[in-house]
Design an enzyme around this catalytic site. Structure first.
Site, short mmCIF file in Angstrom:
data_model
loop_
_atom_site.label_atom_id
_atom_site.label_comp_id
_atom_site.label_asym_id
_atom_site.label_seq_id
_atom_site.Cartn_x
_atom_site.Cartn_y
_atom_site.Cartn_z
CG HIS A 140 10.35 -29.88 -16.68
ND1 HIS A 140 10.47 -30.38 -15.40
CD2 HIS A 140 11.08 -30.70 -17.47
CE1 HIS A 140 11.26 -31.44 -15.41
NE2 HIS A 140 11.64 -31.66 -16.65
CG HIS A 200 9.15 -38.56 -13.90
ND1 HIS A 200 9.71 -37.88 -12.85
CD2 HIS A 200 10.10 -38.61 -14.86
CE1 HIS A 200 10.94 -37.51 -13.17
NE2 HIS A 200 11.19 -37.96 -14.38
#
Length: 968
Positions: A299, A346
């Protein structure tokens, strides 16, 4: 470019004869050693930053420097990587080292070596890590044993072996043989635990007979549940093999006797490994549909630390793929520099950026080094259409034939057609990205290829549109998991926070210039620039700033404006919004998949567990951590494996318990990243409840007992130690923090944990899904080492279990010595009955013995009346009395097909079942005595023997054929 700290010229570089260690030494200089089990990558390096060093290196050779640099990456976790650079005289030698050193890394069997090999590796390390004068310091040897013994005992033991023994003395490596080191090991660390076992087996003699060792191997070291044909019982040939490989006495070898020294060596050898070593190779059927496998998944792969303010890294993609992960995540955003290069970061979370192009190059170089099984690139796509086209072109141009852009034959994208197998997708890379509807994709792609660029113009996305042009993924944002209110405008800016001057009065950030953004994108190209993102002096956020960011955070959903060129590359991993298990079953699109946050997935497990399992028989599902795990902590993956979820995505940068379970599980099957699910989780006609507390049809429950006997080389400090033993599997099979040994104080070298350290897992409902975890801790609670072992493939008997770091890298010496006993689970009250049925002759002889003893006391056989058995073999647990039902004995309901109660009891005068009727006498049948000779002459018996021999031969041939297919 790379930053160099130390330069050594004219080094001798080599790998030891056992392929354990990489070694280099300059003149003059001390020897340096690198354990190859900790080496993750060997590749061409880049030029040093320092011009003086470049000048020196170029001066020594005319060949281009770039083609001569070999970089060796090593470490004990996936984040903190060390880099050792070699400069070869020419590019041919550099290529030779890369091509021959790389295969020695990622060797699963080398990570599972026995204690004897570990001792040999440590001895080699001592011999190679010499001083500048080529001698071994006595101090280096004393450090090996310092945790349990005083230096005085170590020096005295060296003296007894005729070696230099002063604190400042040095030993010539030629006189310090492995046999000397092994002798020293036994002097300083006597194995009294093994001596006790030997004493029991030898009846206090100095040897064990062949007959006794065969009995020991078959009754103690063998799992009684094993198939006798595939796993034959030990015999004299087995003992001869053990003696030939371990017995130092020629006289004992000839006489078939086993000495204490041979027993030591056997218990510490690969022949006594705690797991079946063939499980470490690819041993499973890899030709099942993709949905029938667990897939090792990561992830937010780009992050090396926390989810907010963390650092992104290209190198980490290499490390993750080299460690065996087969599904990795790429969060793609528009680049804002002059070159408009797509980036990975991110978004909206103050994380650093890396170039998408650099990541694709890293994937190409490391994709199939460790495993040839297919890789899934999970795109979270926030890019504008022009930059989406760049994404697609980079994948196409850099990955080339590795990229799967079209469905393969016999696996078309139509309802009811199963996914292809990992074997059919071998060495292929699949893209998981939102896809346009087929008719829209075809029309737009034709227009784009004809040069009609208006097709790539951005469209306004309408969240109210009930029928969007694109199949929408079900992966919600970090803070919007249950009832998402996702902002769906086409926002491609990954760092709007960089434009703000203040967040809650805590975070002040100035508008960055284009130069700053470009340097931000490129900063992670240098290996030495990566540091732990949790440190506050490296630019990461403080706890207060992180909380402020979290409060202000709004997740931006991935774009639904998909470029047709990228859309056309998506095939077997098409993400769609999850509409329900019934809808998925009705549509039967096996190539559709959905992503669930851990919390949503738990909700489905709670309400529709069996339906979730059935969904996973057909389609892929991906589970990812909930959004408020900003510290990159992991959820426990076992509960989702129990439901058959294939891609349970974890934050690999956090070596916590969840990650240890993941790495321990996926080490099997050749570390291929794919594990075949149990048969009942694949077949559509089978029904499985992951919360079941009773065994499945066709699955035999197990019992496991483990005795922690001792530890070896657990710590280099004089600390107290203890061991915890846990099991993870179905909820009913999971035991955490229940079993723990006592603390052995002030001995990290060879603690003995005592006879009370015996832990019983009495009923393991589903052994195929269960794993055993052994954790060793200091008395302060600090983890020393751990090991995760799936029950499938675990061996019984006395075994040494080598420990791993919390990141699952092998520790050089620490081991736990234990006794493992595995049997078929037998419910309480039926133990005697099962014993009688499994060995009627033994049961009969026991009855006959009692009859003889009664006769010796003058009691006639005619005086004994058969009565119902009321012993523990048929004892039932106490039941509450009911006014409406009579209490019944706990007996099998023989011959009662209707399932109604049967009030008859069971009498077992010898073996078997019989109804006991009062006041009724039956003449006992009398049979002629049958001798073994008479039986062997019987024609029927001879026919049966011939048939059995033929069946055994057919089974043997089938086994050899199956083994040959598996090892091709």
């Amino acid at each position: 470019m790379m930053k160099i700290t130390v330069v050594r010229i004219s080094c001798l570089v080599k790998v030891d004869e056992y392929d354990f260690l990489f070694y280099w030494k300059s003149e003059p200089g001390e020897g340096q050693v690198l354990d190859l089990s900790q080496v993750s990558d060997v590749r061409y390096g880049s030029k040093p930053k320092e011009e003086k060093i470049c000048f020196v290196l170029n001066e020594r050779c005319n060949n281009p420097l770039e083609d001569r640099i070999v970089t060796i990456c090593s470490g004990t976790d996936l984040v903190n990587i060390s880099y050792t650079h070699m400069v070869a005289p020419n590019n041919e030698i550099a290529a030779f080292w890369i091509n021959n050193l790389r295969p020695l890394t990622h060797n699963t069997k080398m990570n599972n070596v026995c204690p004897m090999i570990q001792l040999k590796k440590h001895w080699l390390r001592l011999c190679l890590g010499v001083k500048a004068n080529g001698m071994i310091p006595v101090r280096s040897i004393s450090k090996t044993f310092a945790s349990g013994k005083t230096e005085k005992i170590i020096f005295q033991s060296l003296k007894e072996l005729g070696l230099p023994s002063g604190k400042n003395d040095e030993i010539d490596p030629t006189s310090f043989t492995f046999e000397k080191f092994y002798e020293l090991y036994h002097k300083i660390c006597p194995r009294t635990d093994i001596e006790e076992i030997f004493k029991d087996l030898s009846s206090s003699k100095d040897f064990i007979t062949t007959e006794k060792i065969i009995e020991y191997l078959n009754e103690v070291q063998r799992d009684p549940r094993l198939n006798e044909i595939l796993f034959p019982f030990a015999n004299k040939d087995t003992v001869k093999y053990i003696l030939d490989n371990n017995e130092p006495s020629e006289e004992f070898r000839k006489e078939g006797k086993l000495s204490i020294e041979c027993f030591y060596r056997y218990l510490m050898s690969d022949d006594n490994a705690p797991v079946f070593l063939d499980r470490l190779n690819i041993c499973q059927d890899m030709d099942q549909p993709l949905a029938h496998y667990y897939i090792n998944s990561s992830h937010n792969t780009y992050l090396t630390g926390r989810q907010f303010g963390g650092k992104s890294s290209v190198e980490i993609y290499r490390q993750v793929l080299l460690s065996g992960f087969r599904c990795i995540e790429l969060d793609c955003w528009d680049g804002k520099g002059e070159d408009q290069e797509p980036i990975i970061t991110h978004g909206k979370a103050m994380c650093t950026d890396i170039l998408f192009k650099d990541v694709i190059y890293a994937i190409r170089d490391t994709a199939f080094v460790t495993s040839e099984m297919p890789i899934i690139l999970s795109f979270e796509n926030h890019c504008s259409k022009p930059q989406q086209y760049k994404l697609a072109k980079y994948c196409e141009d850099i990955l080339g034939d590795l990229l799967l852009t079209k469905p393969i034959e016999k696996h078309e994208l139509v309802p009811g057609i199963a996914l292809p197998s990992p074997l059919k997708l071998r060495k292929k890379i699949l893209i998981k990205n939102k896809r346009l509807k087929a008719e829209v994709e075809k029309q737009q792609l034709e227009m784009f290829l004809k040069g009609q660029t208006e097709v790539i113009q951005e469209e306004n996305e309408n969240p109210e549109d009930p029928d969007p042009l694109v199949m929408v993924d079900g992966e919600d944002g970090p803070m919007n998991e249950i009832n998402p209110t996702i902002i769906v405008k086409n926002d491609t800016d990954p760092h709007p926070e960089m434009h703000k001057t203040e967040i809650n009065g805590l975070l002040k950030v100035k508008e960055p210039s284009d130069t700053q953004l470009n340097s931000k994108v490129k900063e992670e190209k240098e290996p030495d620039s990566r540091k732990n993102a949790s440190k506050k002096d490296d630019g990461s956020l403080t706890a207060e700033e992180e909380q402020a960011m979290l409060a202000q955070y709004h997740y931006i959903g991935a774009t639904t404006n998909i470029h047709p060129y990228l859309s056309a590359m998506v095939n077997y991993t098409q993400p769609v919004k999850f509409q329900g298990f019934d809808v998925a079953e009705e549509e039967a699109y096996h190539f559709h998949m959905s992503s669930f946050s851990e919390t949503v997935a738990l909700g489905y497990l709670k309400n529709e567990a069996i339906e979730f399992v059935n969904y996973n028989k057909r389609q892929l599902s991906r589970i990812y951590p909930r959004g408020n795990r900003v510290d990159s902590a992991n959820f426990m993956p076992q509960i989702f494996w129990n439901a058959g979820c294939q891609m349970v995505a974890l934050n690999f940068q956090t070596p916590d318990l969840a990650m240890q379970l993941n790495q321990g599980k996926f080490e099997y099957n050749g570390n291929s990243g794919y594990l075949l699910k149990p048969e009942f989780m694949r077949r559509p006609e089978r029904s499985f409840d992951p919360f079941s507390e009773s065994p499945m049809d066709g699955v035999i429950a197990a019992s496991l007992e483990i005795q922690i006997i001792s530890g070896q080389f657990l710590s280099d400090k004089k600390v107290g130690t203890y061991v915890e033993v846990d099991m993870y599997g179905l909820p009913t099979d999971t035991f955490r923090k229940e079993f723990r040994t006592r603390v052995v104080p002030n001995n990290g070298l060879n603690p003995i944990y005592g006879d009370d350290s015996v832990f019983l897992f009495r009923k393991v409902v589903l052994p195929d899904l269960a794993v055993l975890r052994i954790g060793v801790y200091e008395d302060t609670g600090k983890l020393i080492g751990q090991r995760v072992l799936p029950l499938e493939g675990l061996q019984s008997g006395y075994r040494h279990i080598s420990l791993r770091t919390e990141g699952n890298f092998p520790l050089s010496l620490p081991t736990i010595f234990c006794k493992i006993t595995q049997t078929t689970y037998i419910p309480e009250g039926l133990v005697d009955l099962v014993d009688a049925l499994s060995d009627p002759r033994a049961y009969l002889s026991k009855e006959e013995k009692r009859m003889k003893q009664l006769a010796d006391m003058g009691i006639e056989t005619s005086d004994i009346v058969d009565v119902p058995t009321t012993g523990k073999a048929f004892k039932k647990p106490p039941e509450k009395k009911s006014e409406t039902s009579n209490q019944e004995p706990l007996t099998p309901n023989l011959g009662n097909k209707s399932g109604q109660s049967n009030n008859s009891t069971i009498s077992t005068p010898v073996v078997g079942f019989a109804n006991n009727k009062k006041d009724e006498k039956k003449d006992e049948p009398k049979f002629d005595n049958i001798s073994l000779v008479l039986l062997e002459t019987d024609k029927t018996f001879q026919k049966l023997i011939k048939r059995q021999t033929k069946d055994l031969e057919n089974l043997r041939k089938k086994h050899e054929k199956d083994s040959a297919v598996l090892h091709k």
